[in-house]
Design a protein around this motif. Structure first.
Motif, PDB file in Angstrom:
ATOM      1  N   TYR A  46       0.589  -1.189   0.038  1.00 28.11           N
ATOM      2  CA  TYR A  46      -0.043   0.192  -0.176  1.00 28.11           C
ATOM      3  C   TYR A  46       0.826   1.184   0.077  1.00 28.11           C
ATOM      4  CZ  TYR A  46      -3.754   3.260   1.134  1.00 28.11           C
ATOM      5  OH  TYR A  46      -4.827   4.112   1.062  1.00 28.11           O
ATOM      6  N   LYS A  49       2.547   2.005  -3.411  1.00 30.53           N
ATOM      7  CA  LYS A  49       1.248   2.482  -4.347  1.00 30.53           C
ATOM      8  C   LYS A  49       1.102   3.833  -3.908  1.00 30.53           C
ATOM      9  CE  LYS A  49       0.639  -0.418  -7.639  1.00 30.53           C
ATOM     10  NZ  LYS A  49       0.676   0.070  -9.023  1.00 30.53           N
ATOM     11  N   GLU A  50       1.137   4.202  -2.890  1.00 35.43           N
ATOM     12  CA  GLU A  50       0.772   5.439  -2.465  1.00 35.43           C
ATOM     13  C   GLU A  50       1.813   6.488  -2.786  1.00 35.43           C
ATOM     14  OE1 GLU A  50      -1.181   7.044   1.464  1.00 35.43           O
ATOM     15  OE2 GLU A  50       0.929   6.202   1.924  1.00 35.43           O
ATOM     16  N   GLU A  52       3.848   5.902  -5.399  1.00 32.36           N
ATOM     17  CA  GLU A  52       3.789   5.895  -6.986  1.00 32.36           C
ATOM     18  C   GLU A  52       2.848   6.785  -7.095  1.00 32.36           C
ATOM     19  OE1 GLU A  52       2.588   3.040 -10.559  1.00 32.36           O
ATOM     20  OE2 GLU A  52       3.382   2.286  -8.618  1.00 32.36           O
ATOM     21  N   ALA A  73      -5.320   4.776  -9.115  1.00 27.58           N
ATOM     22  CA  ALA A  73      -5.346   4.441  -7.876  1.00 27.58           C
ATOM     23  C   ALA A  73      -6.922   3.877  -7.685  1.00 27.58           C
ATOM     24  CB  ALA A  73      -5.536   6.006  -6.818  1.00 27.58           C
ATOM     25  N   PHE A  76      -6.020   0.211  -8.402  1.00 30.90           N
ATOM     26  CA  PHE A  76      -5.427  -0.473  -7.390  1.00 30.90           C
ATOM     27  C   PHE A  76      -6.466  -0.677  -6.071  1.00 30.90           C
ATOM     28  CE2 PHE A  76      -3.294   0.052  -3.099  1.00 30.90           C
ATOM     29  CZ  PHE A  76      -2.609  -1.035  -3.436  1.00 30.90           C
ATOM     30  N   ARG A 116       2.022  -8.143  -4.903  1.00 34.58           N
ATOM     31  CA  ARG A 116       2.600  -6.892  -5.598  1.00 34.58           C
ATOM     32  C   ARG A 116       2.348  -6.969  -7.069  1.00 34.58           C
ATOM     33  NH1 ARG A 116       7.584  -6.484  -3.589  1.00 34.58           N
ATOM     34  NH2 ARG A 116       6.834  -5.094  -1.880  1.00 34.58           N
ATOM     35  N   ASP A 120      -0.209  -4.921  -9.341  1.00 32.43           N
ATOM     36  CA  ASP A 120       0.405  -4.111 -10.631  1.00 32.43           C
ATOM     37  C   ASP A 120      -0.252  -4.678 -11.940  1.00 32.43           C
ATOM     38  OD1 ASP A 120       1.711  -2.474  -8.834  1.00 32.43           O
ATOM     39  OD2 ASP A 120       3.565  -3.821  -8.855  1.00 32.43           O
TER      40      ASP A 120
END
Length: 122
Positions: A46, A49-50, A52, A73, A76, A116, A120
């Motif tokens: 998390y 991703k946050e 990114e 987002a 995801f 992951r 993705d």
């Protein structure tokens, strides 16, 4: 007539072989899979991703790029619960949070890289 002692020994040997085969099958199909525990670090995935998404939003001033980042987002957020539900089926094991594991064992699998990849993937 056959020797009753020989018949008894044959029956005992056959019974012992069947019991040993049953125990071996039980060990392979029930006990060993139950020993495997999968752990996953959801917070790490998390946070990555946050980071990114934050970088995407701060690097651009174009509204189109911002909308693209927001769509990523949202995708995801939709894929994460589905990926978490799939993990136990993928490893045929109990899956717990990495923070709940006091110490890894030889039967502990880290499923974070698999999670992951799952979130993705489009």
């Amino acid at each position: 007539m056959k020797n009753p002692v020989a018949q008894f020994l044959v029956n005992a040997l056959l019974s012992a072989l069947i019991a040993a085969g049953g125990l071996a099958l039980y060990d392979r199909l029930v006990v060993r899979p139950a020993l495997v525990i999968g752990m996953v670090d959801v917070a790490e995935v998390y946070r990555a991703k946050e980071t990114e998404f934050t970088q995407l939003l701060t690097r651009t001033t174009l509204e189109e790029d911002r909308q693209k980042a927001l769509l990523m987002a949202r995708a995801f957020a939709q894929r994460l619960p589905v990926a978490l539900e799939e993990l136990p089926r993928d490893c045929s094991c109990l899956v717990i949070l990495k923070s709940a594991v006091a110490g890894p064992t030889p039967h502990t699998l880290d499923l974070t890289p698999l999670l992951r990849r799952k979130v993705d993937a489009p």
